[in-house]
Design an enzyme around this catalytic site. Structure first.
Site, PDB file in Angstrom:
ATOM      1  N   GLU A   1       0.840  -1.204   0.000  1.00  0.00           N
ATOM      2  CA  GLU A   1       0.000   0.000   0.000  1.00  0.00           C
ATOM      3  C   GLU A   1       0.876   1.256   0.000  1.00  0.00           C
ATOM      4  OE1 GLU A   1      -3.392   1.967   2.990  1.00  0.00           O
ATOM      5  OE2 GLU A   1      -1.952   0.489   3.755  1.00  0.00           O
ATOM      6  N   LYS A   3      -9.451   2.826  -1.149  1.00  0.00           N
ATOM      7  CA  LYS A   3      -9.774   2.376   0.198  1.00  0.00           C
ATOM      8  C   LYS A   3     -11.214   2.765   0.519  1.00  0.00           C
ATOM      9  CE  LYS A   3      -6.621   1.928   4.135  1.00  0.00           C
ATOM     10  NZ  LYS A   3      -5.461   2.545   4.768  1.00  0.00           N
ATOM     11  N   TYR A  47      -7.698   6.611  13.909  1.00  0.00           N
ATOM     12  CA  TYR A  47      -7.335   6.340  15.294  1.00  0.00           C
ATOM     13  C   TYR A  47      -5.826   6.164  15.386  1.00  0.00           C
ATOM     14  CZ  TYR A  47      -7.450   1.624  13.324  1.00  0.00           C
ATOM     15  OH  TYR A  47      -7.246   0.522  12.524  1.00  0.00           O
ATOM     16  N   CYS A  88      -5.306  -2.564   3.098  1.00  0.00           N
ATOM     17  CA  CYS A  88      -5.070  -2.603   4.546  1.00  0.00           C
ATOM     18  C   CYS A  88      -6.329  -2.558   5.410  1.00  0.00           C
ATOM     19  CB  CYS A  88      -4.113  -1.469   4.936  1.00  0.00           C
ATOM     20  SG  CYS A  88      -3.327  -1.723   6.560  1.00  0.00           S
ATOM     21  N   GLY A 126      24.811   8.935  28.472  1.00  0.00           N
ATOM     22  CA  GLY A 126      25.069   9.032  29.898  1.00  0.00           C
ATOM     23  C   GLY A 126      24.784   7.706  30.562  1.00  0.00           C
ATOM     24  N   SER A 137      24.713   5.609  34.201  1.00  0.00           N
ATOM     25  CA  SER A 137      24.643   5.842  35.641  1.00  0.00           C
ATOM     26  C   SER A 137      24.987   4.615  36.464  1.00  0.00           C
ATOM     27  CB  SER A 137      23.222   6.286  36.006  1.00  0.00           C
ATOM     28  OG  SER A 137      22.307   5.237  35.725  1.00  0.00           O
ATOM     29  N   ASP A 168      18.382   1.277  32.829  1.00  0.00           N
ATOM     30  CA  ASP A 168      17.943   1.998  31.627  1.00  0.00           C
ATOM     31  C   ASP A 168      19.125   2.447  30.779  1.00  0.00           C
ATOM     32  OD1 ASP A 168      15.227   1.801  32.354  1.00  0.00           O
ATOM     33  OD2 ASP A 168      15.379   3.570  33.627  1.00  0.00           O
ATOM     34  N   ASN A 176      17.057  18.968  40.215  1.00  0.00           N
ATOM     35  CA  ASN A 176      16.866  19.310  38.810  1.00  0.00           C
ATOM     36  C   ASN A 176      18.102  19.970  38.203  1.00  0.00           C
ATOM     37  OD1 ASN A 176      14.268  18.290  38.590  1.00  0.00           O
ATOM     38  ND2 ASN A 176      13.312  20.186  39.278  1.00  0.00           N
TER      39      ASN A 176
END
EC number: 6.3.5.1
Length: 635
Positions: free
Chosen positions: A43, A124, A130, A178, A326, A328, A332, A419
């Site tokens: 498509e 289509k 959505y 689709c 970075g 630590s 993550d 911060n």
């Protein structure tokens, strides 16, 4: 007779019709060499799909149509079905711009074949609006066209198969695009209409982005569709990446074919270009692949392949060959670092540890241990001196109020000091080093942190790409183990990283040896997931109701007994729920709006997939009544 039918699963580059047409022409040549009779291409394969308002540029539309004519001309000796934009210059859309259709063209021997439309293409019928889709903003549909054609014209007149003559035999191909295969909530059932009008096979051209576990739902859909229509189904999808500015979507392809009994007979590998070929017998409805089925992927394999494929193409698209990260000593940053080493090679990755007075020897040592294992470049840049000078400058600077004539000073609170550390690491150190090392720097935030805004503006929520921004904390841990066990096949992420308490280490009360993160991930991952990913948007009303009836863990999917362990009474549960709900609906929205693009894998990712406005937290009337009753208060 046997008909050789194939899907060309090609990599689409959005906004580059020339490159995409070259891919199509190569696929046609390959199919011709394999003596393919009917070739499907994806498509909107000429323009790409997620293009934003490039769809409104006349020169671009004309270019797409011109390149489409080259594909049509290349169809000598076979039938080529491909997706492209189509325009009707005599008409306009509701916005006053030229009318556009998301179209499929069926070409044979240099000529276009028709279905039921008053145009030489198939359009289509159902336009998705959505999640990341905005089709009605740009495209017209058969459903919209129908009322214009008069009261005597029905949808059955428009949704017709394309008649094709092959070796003296007429074949009827049910070509659809689709969303017209996802019939559950639309008024018209396009596959059934095509079957009713004589289609002998369903040919679904798609540009369908990867979502975790989406292929399971798609498989069930196609099984039911091919069985109910009692004809084979061929699904052709593309690979590559496309984005809407805030979300980077991967396309896994996974093109496949089903026989008339609903059995999948052959499929293409995920995230690879492929020519998938089968023999179809129009008389018996059988379809036999030249090869069998792919081995199914585990959950971890799915996530790893999607992220690696998407990040690789995204960096290549931007011309980024190096990354600064970075690290630590936490999970993550460890997973992010290992991923970029896997993608770019250790020589192109700079890992930076930026300790303050609150970082423990344990996490500093783990960061270095990981850098050694990965073989990447590594630097230690302590930030405490700069942070102290910043705090001193902020607190000692005279601020003059011209309305009163008075001078005053600002007080740097402990929270503000946290911060300052995060911003110094992101805005000064990482951004600065990336400009010197070359390339970009990474955002290491996961989805739980983004949900509640557990990140600092211009600090740890900055970077070129949020690689793990659509992963919950438990998924990050799972991905880390997969990287060790299956990708590197050795311990590049130290085992201690999986065991220490997650912590930002920004204050004495927030270290791996003390309080750690305020989120209890085995519970809050699932609570926050309910906020975001449930299709009908779970609210505090449902969550409190489930808690009161004792079914909360069943609905969330978290560990049994965990809720009672964390919340000894209803007030503690409500306090926790409202704390995170207020953050989710509050400043976290602004942080998400300004966050880097997210590599999207879930069924609802932050960005233009999960659309949100900056509003006050909403509590329904029923929630307030339940809360008052549970706490013995007056509503």
């Amino acid at each position: 007779m046997d008909v050789k039918i194939a899907c060309a699963q090609i990599q689409i580059e959005p906004g580059n019709p020339e490159a995409n047409t070259r891919k199509a022409l190569q696929a046609i040549a390959k199919a011709r060499a394999a003596q393919v009779d009917i070739l499907l291409l994806p498509e909107l394969m000429v323009p790409g799909y997620l293009l934003g308002d490039l769809w409104e540029q006349s020169a671009f539309l004309q270019d797409c149509e011109a390149w489409g004519r080259e594909i049509i001309a290349a169809s000598e000796g076979l039938c080529v079905i491909f997706g492209n934009i189509a325009t009707d210059p005599a008409k306009v859309n509701e916005d006053g711009r030229v009318r556009k259709y998301n179209a499929a063209f069926v070409a044979q021997d240099g000529k276009l074949l028709r279905g039921g439309l008053p145009y030489p293409f198939i359009s289509k019928t159902s336009l998705p609006d959505y999640r990341e889709f905005d089709d009605s903003r740009y495209f017209h549909s058969i459903a919209k066209l129908l009322p214009e054609l008069g009261p005597d014209v029905t949808i059955e007149d428009l949704v017709k198969p394309v008649s094709l003559t092959l070796r003296g035999r007429e074949l009827k191909l049910g070509v659809l695009l689709c969303e017209d295969g996802w019939t559950e909530n639309y008024h018209y059932n396009v596959p059934e209409l095509l079957k009713k009008n004589g289609a002998q096979i369903l040919c679904n051209l798609s540009c369908s982005p990867y979502t975790f576990h989406k292929n399971r739902k798609r498989h069930d859909l196609f099984v039911n569709q091919s069985r109910s229509c009692a004809i084979p189904l061929v699904y052709c999808n593309n690979v590559g990446i496309q984005n809407n500015g805030k979300n980077v979507f991967t396309y896994d392809g996974c093109s496949c074919m089903y026989d008339a009994r609903g059995e999948m007979v052959t499929d293409s590998p995920a995230f690879q270009e492929d020519l998938l070929v089968s023999l179809w017998n129009p008389d018996t409805g059988s379809i036999q692949g030249e090869r069998g089925l792919q081995e199914p992927l585990s959950d971890a394999q799915e996530i790893y392949r999607s992220l690696r494929y998407g990040a690789s193409l995204f960096l290549d698209q931007l011309g980024i060959r190096k990354m600064t990260i970075g690290v630590s000593g936490g999970i993550d940053s460890a997973v992010t670092a290992a991923f970029y080493v896997d993608i770019l090679g250790p020589e192109n990755v700079l890992l930076v540890n930026m300790p303050s007075q609150y970082n423990s020897d344990l996490t500093k040592n783990l960061a270095q241990k990981m850098a050694e294992a990965l073989g990447a470049s590594y630097a230690i840049l302590p930030i405490q001196e700069v942070v102290d000078k910043t705090i001193l400058q902020f607190s000692s600077t005279d601020i003059h109020n011209y309305a009163t004539g008075n001078d005053f000073h600002l007080k740097v609170t402990p929270f503000a000091a946290e911060n300052i550390q995060a911003r110094d690491r992101g805005a000064r150190v990482l951004a600065g080093l990336a400009s010197l090392f070359g390339g970009g720097f990474s955002c290491n935030s996961n989805k739980a942190e983004m949900t509640v805004g557990y990140a600092t503006f211009y600090g740890d929520i900055a970077g070129v790409l949020a690689l793990i921004g659509d992963l919950w904390k438990h998924q990050v841990y799972g991905l880390g183990r997969y990287l060790n066990e299956e990708v590197f096949r050795r311990e590049v992420i130290p085992d201690e990283i999986f065991k220490i308490k997650p912590s930002a280490e920004l204050s004495a009360a927030q270290t791996v040896g003390t309080g750690g993160d305020p989120l209890v991930y085995p519970y809050h991952d699932y609570l926050l997931q309910a906020f975001v990913e449930s299709w009908n948007k779970t609210s505090p009303e449902e969550l409190l109701g489930w808690y009161l009836e004792g079914t909360l863990e069943d609905h969330l999917g978290c560990e049994k007994g965990l809720v009672r362990q964390l919340f000894p009474d209803v007030r503690s549960f409500i306090d926790d729920l409202e704390r995170w709900w207020k953050l989710f609906c509050g400043l976290a929205v602004a942080k998400r709006i300004q966050a880097p693009p997210i590599l999207t894998i879930s069924k609802r990712a932050y960005g233009y997939d999960h659309r949100e406005a900056q509003l006050k937290p909403f509590y329904s009337r029923k929630y307030r009544e339940m809360k008052a009753l549970a706490l013995g208060e007056q509503a």
